[in-house]
Scaffold this motif. Sequence first.
Motif, PDB file in Angstrom:
ATOM      1  N   PRO A 251      -3.739   4.097   1.810  1.00 18.22           N
ATOM      2  CA  PRO A 251      -3.734   4.784   3.108  1.00 18.22           C
ATOM      3  C   PRO A 251      -2.715   5.912   3.177  1.00 18.22           C
ATOM      4  O   PRO A 251      -2.499   6.483   4.240  1.00 18.22           O
ATOM      5  CB  PRO A 251      -3.364   3.649   4.077  1.00 18.22           C
ATOM      6  N   VAL A 252      -2.097   6.229   2.036  1.00 19.03           N
ATOM      7  CA  VAL A 252      -1.003   7.218   2.040  1.00 19.03           C
ATOM      8  C   VAL A 252      -1.283   8.360   1.062  1.00 19.03           C
ATOM      9  O   VAL A 252      -0.362   8.972   0.530  1.00 19.03           O
ATOM     10  CB  VAL A 252       0.355   6.540   1.705  1.00 19.03           C
ATOM     11  N   GLY A 253      -2.561   8.643   0.847  1.00 18.67           N
ATOM     12  CA  GLY A 253      -2.916   9.718  -0.093  1.00 18.67           C
ATOM     13  C   GLY A 253      -2.865   9.237  -1.522  1.00 18.67           C
ATOM     14  O   GLY A 253      -2.825   8.029  -1.794  1.00 18.67           O
ATOM     15  N   LYS A 254      -2.817  10.194  -2.413  1.00 18.22           N
ATOM     16  CA  LYS A 254      -2.875   9.925  -3.844  1.00 18.22           C
ATOM     17  C   LYS A 254      -1.728   9.030  -4.313  1.00 18.22           C
ATOM     18  O   LYS A 254      -0.585   9.264  -3.956  1.00 18.22           O
ATOM     19  CB  LYS A 254      -2.774  11.288  -4.551  1.00 18.22           C
ATOM     20  N   PRO A 255      -2.032   8.013  -5.135  1.00 20.73           N
ATOM     21  CA  PRO A 255      -0.942   7.192  -5.671  1.00 20.73           C
ATOM     22  C   PRO A 255      -0.250   7.888  -6.848  1.00 20.73           C
ATOM     23  O   PRO A 255      -0.674   8.959  -7.274  1.00 20.73           O
ATOM     24  CB  PRO A 255      -1.656   5.929  -6.140  1.00 20.73           C
ATOM     25  N   TYR A 256       0.797   7.237  -7.335  1.00 21.54           N
ATOM     26  CA  TYR A 256       1.576   7.751  -8.467  1.00 21.54           C
ATOM     27  C   TYR A 256       0.660   8.111  -9.637  1.00 21.54           C
ATOM     28  O   TYR A 256      -0.327   7.422  -9.904  1.00 21.54           O
ATOM     29  CB  TYR A 256       2.556   6.654  -8.895  1.00 21.54           C
ATOM     30  N   ASP A 257       0.995   9.198 -10.314  1.00 21.83           N
ATOM     31  CA  ASP A 257       0.163   9.746 -11.400  1.00 21.83           C
ATOM     32  C   ASP A 257      -0.405   8.702 -12.357  1.00 21.83           C
ATOM     33  O   ASP A 257      -1.596   8.707 -12.653  1.00 21.83           O
ATOM     34  CB  ASP A 257       0.980  10.735 -12.244  1.00 21.83           C
ATOM     35  N   THR A 258       0.462   7.816 -12.837  1.00 19.93           N
ATOM     36  CA  THR A 258       0.014   6.882 -13.872  1.00 19.93           C
ATOM     37  C   THR A 258      -1.007   5.884 -13.333  1.00 19.93           C
ATOM     38  O   THR A 258      -1.745   5.270 -14.105  1.00 19.93           O
ATOM     39  CB  THR A 258       1.202   6.102 -14.475  1.00 19.93           C
ATOM     40  N   LEU A 259      -1.058   5.715 -12.002  1.00 17.52           N
ATOM     41  CA  LEU A 259      -2.016   4.772 -11.432  1.00 17.52           C
ATOM     42  C   LEU A 259      -3.426   5.343 -11.378  1.00 17.52           C
ATOM     43  O   LEU A 259      -4.392   4.605 -11.181  1.00 17.52           O
ATOM     44  CB  LEU A 259      -1.577   4.333 -10.036  1.00 17.52           C
ATOM     45  N   GLU A 260      -3.541   6.646 -11.553  1.00 10.06           N
ATOM     46  CA  GLU A 260      -4.873   7.248 -11.517  1.00 10.06           C
ATOM     47  C   GLU A 260      -5.750   6.657 -12.616  1.00 10.06           C
ATOM     48  O   GLU A 260      -6.933   6.409 -12.412  1.00 10.06           O
ATOM     49  CB  GLU A 260      -4.769   8.768 -11.682  1.00 10.06           C
ATOM     50  N   GLN A 261      -5.159   6.437 -13.780  1.00 10.58           N
ATOM     51  CA  GLN A 261      -5.939   5.853 -14.877  1.00 10.58           C
ATOM     52  C   GLN A 261      -6.050   4.337 -14.743  1.00 10.58           C
ATOM     53  O   GLN A 261      -7.038   3.748 -15.162  1.00 10.58           O
ATOM     54  CB  GLN A 261      -5.320   6.241 -16.222  1.00 10.58           C
ATOM     55  N   VAL A 262      -5.050   3.714 -14.157  1.00  5.49           N
ATOM     56  CA  VAL A 262      -5.119   2.260 -13.931  1.00  5.49           C
ATOM     57  C   VAL A 262      -6.301   1.958 -13.019  1.00  5.49           C
ATOM     58  O   VAL A 262      -7.124   1.076 -13.302  1.00  5.49           O
ATOM     59  CB  VAL A 262      -3.803   1.747 -13.287  1.00  5.49           C
TER      60      VAL A 262
END
Length: 423
Positions: free
Chosen positions: A113-124
């Motif tokens: 609910p807070v926009g894009k998560p931390y970069d490394t979580l995009e692949q997770v």
Amino acid sequence: MYQSLGIDENIFRIGESTAAALADRFAEIDRTAEICQMKVVAAMQKNRVSTECFESSTGYGYNDLGRDTLEAVYADVFHTESALVRAQITCGTHALSLAMAANLRPGDEILSPVGKPYDTLEQVIGIVPAPGSLREFGITYRQVELLPDNSFDYDGIRAAINEHTKLIEIQRSKGYLTRPTFSVAQIGELISFIKGIKPDVICMVDNCYGEFVETIEPSDVGADLVVGSLIKNPGGGLAPIGGYIAGKSEYVEQCAYRLTSPGLGREVGASLGVSRSFYQGLFLAPTVVASALKGAVFAANLYEPLGFPCVPNATEERHDIIQAVTLGSAERVVAFCKGIQAGSPVDSYVTPEPWAMPGYHSDVIMAAGAFYQGSSIELSADGPIEPPYAVYFQGGLTWAHAKFGILMSLQKLKEAGLLPGKG
Ligand SMILES: *Cc1c(COP(=O)(O)O)cnc(C)c1O
């Protein structure tokens, strides 16, 4: 001393007057550290931490008193039912990935609910396709952007929650974005709103860089799981590796079964000699975080008057230890990082250079002279070489060292003729 280390008199004086004006802010930071220190000591006493807890286990690691007691200590510090604190959790990304993979099943949906998560979580998560992502297991993802004023889009969040929504991912720290970091109170409001719509949803907070910055943690305001890295705040600079997951027993147990194996769970996992560092690091963490915070506040108060925009700005309240300074040119980002490197206790003689890094669109320069590789509770800085040419820095095991490193960054900018005006 400063002169012999390469700081000229003018920079030294600016540093002294900047620090002198921050006495009240620093007293407030020390007050928070004092309360957090008492929380840690109380948890250690309550769980009867003893010399035996520092023994090491090998192999399966059955009946590892130190490991099991430390987990009880973490649970008490975060006021949760349970905690998993392990050397086998390799980093923050791993801890977050574990918490999600353990508690989600095919058909479930994650909502940020807070926009894009931390970069490394995009692949997770599989926002960016990656082998082994949650997406490959039939777990879907949605995000709701923050409103233009960076507040929560409550209508959007209500509309996004559906019968598949199982886990809410709330990142406390801005990470390397320009949005502000959320206070624990704000996170509490968000969680109450979400639980009001769907009470059984799991609210997980990515707590990286936030631990001990305030006197309460997201788990005090309704988070079901708080997750972080031990080479950031709670490791206090002494934990050589590790991650933690604290929260409701049923969710933490799932994490233990995912980390090791169904049937084995938290019973296995040798501590391999790191227990003492985990305990001592946690014990030191409140004052180490205070040192890092003082460094961040000092830097904003040093750089902002020179015309460089700072996030957070010089006077804002702090909710994490990251400081962003927009320097406006690639040369300045490089000079800043060279200063941080030159001020380090380790590898001070090496010169950082911008380089292509996996996961980044542009070249990135990183400065770190740390005792532990990648430890960002130690003074470190990095900057992508792209507009607006901002440098992000964090850490500092001691305030004196944070101050010195930041003065060194200013010195390097000056020597390169990159300060505005007469310099
Ligand atoms: C550092 C960080 C992570 C990831 O931790 P690593 O240890 O680098 O894998 C995740 N979220 C936030 C907000 C972070 O700051």
